[in-house]
Design a protein around this motif. Structure first.
Motif, PDB file in Angstrom:
ATOM      1  N   MET A 160       0.739  -1.484  -0.168  1.00  0.00           N
ATOM      2  CA  MET A 160      -0.302   0.265  -0.070  1.00  0.00           C
ATOM      3  C   MET A 160       0.644   1.403   0.346  1.00  0.00           C
ATOM      4  O   MET A 160       1.978   1.230   0.088  1.00  0.00           O
ATOM      5  N   THR A 161       0.151   2.670  -1.143  1.00  0.00           N
ATOM      6  CA  THR A 161       0.702   3.809  -0.807  1.00  0.00           C
ATOM      7  C   THR A 161       1.120   4.289   0.465  1.00  0.00           C
ATOM      8  O   THR A 161       0.364   4.145   1.345  1.00  0.00           O
ATOM      9  N   LEU A 162       2.125   5.048   1.038  1.00  0.00           N
ATOM     10  CA  LEU A 162       2.031   5.661   1.815  1.00  0.00           C
ATOM     11  C   LEU A 162       1.322   7.388   1.963  1.00  0.00           C
ATOM     12  O   LEU A 162       1.816   7.800   2.764  1.00  0.00           O
ATOM     13  N   ASP A 163       1.381   7.547   0.553  1.00  0.00           N
ATOM     14  CA  ASP A 163       0.317   8.951   0.214  1.00  0.00           C
ATOM     15  C   ASP A 163      -1.099   8.418   0.149  1.00  0.00           C
ATOM     16  O   ASP A 163      -1.356   8.060  -0.805  1.00  0.00           O
ATOM     17  N   GLU A 164      -1.783   8.833   1.278  1.00  0.00           N
ATOM     18  CA  GLU A 164      -3.010   8.946   0.823  1.00  0.00           C
ATOM     19  C   GLU A 164      -3.715   7.381   0.554  1.00  0.00           C
ATOM     20  O   GLU A 164      -4.746   7.549  -0.308  1.00  0.00           O
ATOM     21  N   GLY A 165      -3.656   6.334   1.068  1.00  0.00           N
ATOM     22  CA  GLY A 165      -4.055   5.031   0.472  1.00  0.00           C
ATOM     23  C   GLY A 165      -5.365   4.678   0.486  1.00  0.00           C
ATOM     24  O   GLY A 165      -5.734   5.534   1.655  1.00  0.00           O
TER      25      GLY A 165
END
Length: 312
Positions: A160-165
């Motif tokens: 999962m992305t670290l940026d607003e997943g």
């Protein structure tokens, strides 16, 4: 495997699409999503809506969508089969199949998802499974409704992305309250999904309201959890709780013998898959429009118009 079937895009086609994604991702112009249950009525609607916004979509299901055109702009970019002759569909088995599929599609499994959407699910009455015992039905409901969500959670831990997943799971409006006899297995599996969404949502630090960049006040245990799982800091976890989906299968199962007037009256309160898909698309593309993390969002349909109401 992606290659070797007309129902799957070729490795070459996927690689080409992935290169296009990679060339634009630095500008945050294109996102990538994993959709579980991508071949069902709801999952395929979600895929279509995401593709309208040029999202790279990896589908996963027990079988491919046989009606899909692999070269269509609205089709998934690649497909991960979640069935195997030796699989018991446990969380362990499903996680292993997803990881194998990701490793097969991406070099060394190096991919970051902006969204993971669990559109999987199924329904059985406690005595509607061809002679199976109530216990068997309960097990099957957990395998269909809950286990894929937990497998997706394991994938989120690594990808999962670290940026607003965004992580979305499907609950059920019927499981919010006491259910009628015969729905124990279904309600139990969906209640488990609700618990997952609310429990994990409270561990995130994401927005405390739509459009508000307020960080959730959390205790030391939650802070420690986020330190071990950095993607949780900006992740939004939401459960969508439809009552009855307006699908061909549900119409065939529930409206047999009804005249046209009765059908129209009954289905006016059902939610169309495209309505849920469009709402999810908004959340993927516009994080400020998402409910706060841990929300259970019930679909309410009146006269064919769908609304989304936070109930917990």
């Amino acid at each position: 495997k992606v290659a070797g079937s007309k129902l799957h895009v070729s490795r070459q086609t996927f690689a080409s699409r992935l290169r296009q994604y990679s060339s634009t991702v630095s500008n945050h112009e294109q996102k990538i999503a994993l959709v579980l249950g991508s071949s069902g009525a709801l999952g395929s609607s979600i895929v279509t809506q995401l593709k309208l916004n040029d999202v790279v979509v990896i589908g996963a299901d027990v079988k491919a969508d046989e009606g899909a055109d692999a070269e269509s702009e609205s089709s998934i970019d690649a497909f991960i089969p979640m069935s195997h002759e030796h699989s018991d569909y446990t969380v362990h088995d499903l996680t292993k199949l997803l990881k194998m599929g990701i490793d097969d599609l991406f070099e060394d499994g190096q991919v970051v998802f902006d969204a993971i959407i669990c559109a999987n699910g199924g329904f059985l009455m406690d005595k509607d499974s061809g002679g199976d015992s109530v216990t068997d039905v309960h097990d099957r409901m957990m395998l269909m409704n809950y286990n894929p969500v937990m497998a997706a959670h394991e994938i989120a831990n690594d990808h999962m992305t670290l940026d607003e997943g965004l992580f979305v799971a499907m609950g059920a409006g019927a499981a919010l309250n006491n259910t009628v006899p015969g729905m124990f297995g279904y309600a139990a599996s969906k209640t488990a999904v609700h618990n997952y969404v609310q429990t994990m949502g409270k561990l995130t630090a994401q927005t405390a309201g739509i459009g508000k960049k307020l960080k959730r006040k959390t205790d030391g245990a939650a802070l420690q959890y986020r330190e071990k799982h950095p993607f949780m800091k900006e992740l939004t976890i939401v459960g969508i709780l439809p009552d009855i989906l307006d699908t061909v299968a549900n119409r065939e199962a529930m409206l047999e013998g009804e005249d046209e007037t009765a059908v129209e009256a009954i289905t006016s309160g059902w939610v169309k898959p495209v309505d849920i898909a469009e709402e999810i698309k908004k959340w993927v593309m516009l994080p400020d429009l998402r409910p706060f993390s841990g929300s259970l969002v019930k679909t309410v349909t009146k006269n064919g118009e769908a609304d989304f109401v936070i109930v917990r």
